[in-house]
Write an enzyme that holds these catalytic residues in place. Structure first.
Site, PDB file in Angstrom:
ATOM      1  N   PRO A   1       0.860  -1.834  -0.084  1.00 26.55           N
ATOM      2  CA  PRO A   1       0.400   0.023   0.225  1.00 26.55           C
ATOM      3  C   PRO A   1       0.490   1.265  -0.010  1.00 26.55           C
ATOM      4  CG  PRO A   1       0.086  -1.005   1.886  1.00 26.55           C
ATOM      5  CD  PRO A   1       0.681  -2.274   1.080  1.00 26.55           C
TER       6      PRO A   1
ATOM      7  N   ALA B   1       3.168  -1.311   4.825  1.00 28.06           N
ATOM      8  CA  ALA B   1       2.997  -1.136   6.060  1.00 28.06           C
ATOM      9  C   ALA B   1       2.965  -2.281   5.858  1.00 28.06           C
ATOM     10  CB  ALA B   1       2.445   0.226   6.284  1.00 28.06           C
TER      11      ALA B   1
ATOM     12  N   HIS C   1       4.879  -5.000   8.931  1.00 25.75           N
ATOM     13  CA  HIS C   1       4.399  -4.523  10.100  1.00 25.75           C
ATOM     14  C   HIS C   1       3.220  -5.022  11.288  1.00 25.75           C
ATOM     15  CE1 HIS C   1       7.891  -1.965   8.979  1.00 25.75           C
ATOM     16  NE2 HIS C   1       7.007  -1.165   8.301  1.00 25.75           N
TER      17      HIS C   1
ATOM     18  N   ASP D   1       1.685 -15.815   6.377  1.00 27.27           N
ATOM     19  CA  ASP D   1       1.316 -16.762   6.299  1.00 27.27           C
ATOM     20  C   ASP D   1       1.292 -17.034   4.660  1.00 27.27           C
ATOM     21  OD1 ASP D   1       1.163 -17.855   8.841  1.00 27.27           O
ATOM     22  OD2 ASP D   1      -0.881 -17.502   9.023  1.00 27.27           O
TER      23      ASP D   1
ATOM     24  N   LEU E   1      12.603   0.110   1.274  1.00 32.26           N
ATOM     25  CA  LEU E   1      13.547   1.514   0.213  1.00 32.26           C
ATOM     26  C   LEU E   1      13.859   2.241   1.446  1.00 32.26           C
ATOM     27  CD1 LEU E   1      10.617   2.539  -1.708  1.00 32.26           C
ATOM     28  CD2 LEU E   1      12.771   1.515  -2.307  1.00 32.26           C
ATOM     29  N   SER E   2      13.572   2.231   2.661  1.00 32.29           N
ATOM     30  CA  SER E   2      14.514   2.970   3.492  1.00 32.29           C
ATOM     31  C   SER E   2      14.954   2.249   4.810  1.00 32.29           C
ATOM     32  CB  SER E   2      13.396   4.268   4.356  1.00 32.29           C
ATOM     33  OG  SER E   2      12.064   2.925   5.020  1.00 32.29           O
TER      34      SER E   2
ATOM     35  N   ARG F   1      13.965   3.424  11.608  1.00 31.47           N
ATOM     36  CA  ARG F   1      12.544   4.593  11.708  1.00 31.47           C
ATOM     37  C   ARG F   1      12.351   4.591  13.288  1.00 31.47           C
ATOM     38  NH1 ARG F   1       9.829   4.788   6.241  1.00 31.47           N
ATOM     39  NH2 ARG F   1       8.799   5.953   7.122  1.00 31.47           N
TER      40      ARG F   1
ATOM     41  N   ARG G   1       8.622   0.423  12.836  1.00 35.56           N
ATOM     42  CA  ARG G   1       8.834  -0.136  11.412  1.00 35.56           C
ATOM     43  C   ARG G   1      10.408  -1.551  12.268  1.00 35.56           C
ATOM     44  NH1 ARG G   1       5.762   3.192   8.396  1.00 35.56           N
ATOM     45  NH2 ARG G   1       5.742   5.089   8.843  1.00 35.56           N
TER      46      ARG G   1
HETATM   47  O1  CA2 Z   1      10.874   1.613   2.942  1.00 33.88           O
HETATM   48  C1  CA2 Z   1      10.001   0.902   3.231  1.00 33.88           C
HETATM   49  O2  CA2 Z   1      10.078   0.408   1.727  1.00 33.88           O
HETATM   50  C2  CA2 Z   1       8.733   0.668   3.724  1.00 33.88           C
HETATM   51  O3  CA2 Z   1       8.323  -0.817   2.816  1.00 33.88           O
HETATM   52  C3  CA2 Z   1       7.850   1.933   3.205  1.00 33.88           C
HETATM   53  C4  CA2 Z   1       6.409   1.566   3.408  1.00 33.88           C
HETATM   54  C5  CA2 Z   1       6.618   1.740   4.756  1.00 33.88           C
HETATM   55  O4  CA2 Z   1       5.399   1.095   5.676  1.00 33.88           O
HETATM   56  C6  CA2 Z   1       7.358   1.092   5.971  1.00 33.88           C
HETATM   57  O5  CA2 Z   1       7.486   0.844   7.199  1.00 33.88           O
HETATM   58  C7  CA2 Z   1       8.299   0.865   5.254  1.00 33.88           C
HETATM   59  C8  CA2 Z   1       5.789   2.577   3.224  1.00 33.88           C
HETATM   60  C9  CA2 Z   1       5.285   3.378   1.380  1.00 33.88           C
HETATM   61  C10 CA2 Z   1       4.939   4.060   1.674  1.00 33.88           C
HETATM   62  O6  CA2 Z   1       5.355   4.733   0.532  1.00 33.88           O
HETATM   63  C11 CA2 Z   1       4.910   5.979   0.064  1.00 33.88           C
HETATM   64  C12 CA2 Z   1       5.211   6.904  -0.662  1.00 33.88           C
HETATM   65  C13 CA2 Z   1       5.371   7.977  -0.547  1.00 33.88           C
HETATM   66  C14 CA2 Z   1       4.076   9.457  -0.393  1.00 33.88           C
HETATM   67  C15 CA2 Z   1       3.839   8.672   0.770  1.00 33.88           C
HETATM   68  C16 CA2 Z   1       4.102   7.195   1.020  1.00 33.88           C
END
Ligand code: CA2
Length: 144
Positions: free
Chosen positions: A11, A78, A81, A88, A102-103, A108, A112
């Site tokens: 998402p 998200a 987490h 499963d 990505l991050s 963080r 997370r």
């Molecule tokens: O770092 C990642 O790739 C995450 O999976 C990105 C998720 C975050 O909930 C995870 O903890 C780490 C969030 C994706 C949302 O991406 C956005 C991109 C642009 C603006 C807002 C959200």
């Protein structure tokens, strides 16, 4: 025959490049798809690249991968987490899984730091931005 990798994005990843470039970089999901396609062709893989904002849709795609893919690369976003359902499903299909973020989720917020998906993944890459997808494809190609 070329090995097939299902690349799943969870998402809000459709918003990449539009908001929060400080955390997630300036690349759009389309850019990441192009990077995956380029890397896959160099590695002799094919990719089926998808994004969904719906947990159940991701679960269904994972289940379907039993018949259509040899490995799964997933950025569950998200749902990493929160989702036992996705973890499963990944365990049930029994394909090699690479988890990408990505991050650097460990730098963080504490909520997370844990991912339910990590326990069912062959390996996890986080903090390398879009490059993580390329590295994960390389790792899956070796594994296959
Ligand atoms: O770092 C990642 O790739 C995450 O999976 C990105 C998720 C975050 O909930 C995870 O903890 C780490 C969030 C994706 C949302 O991406 C956005 C991109 C642009 C603006 C807002 C959200």
């Amino acid at each position: 025959m070329a090995k097939r990798v299902l690349v799943l994005n969870g998402p809000n990843l459709n918003l990449l490049g539009i908001r929060e470039p400080g955390i997630y970089g300036s690349k759009t999901l389309k850019d990441i798809e192009a990077l995956c396609r380029e890397s896959a062709s160099e590695l002799g893989l094919t990719v089926d690249f998808r994004q969904s904002n719906h947990e159940g849709e991701l679960v269904t795609w994972i289940q379907d991968a039993r018949a259509t893919a040899d490995a799964i690369l997933i950025n569950p976003a998200a749902y990493s987490h929160t989702s036992l359902a996705i973890a499963d499903a990944l365990k049930a299909v029994g394909l090699p899984v690479a988890e990408v973020h990505l991050s650097n989720i460990h730098q963080r917020e504490p909520f997370r730091h844990h991912s339910f998906v990590s326990a069912v993944a062959v390996g996890v890459l986080c903090g390398f931005g879009a490059l993580g997808y390329k590295l994960a494809l390389q790792a899956l190609a070796e594994k296959l």
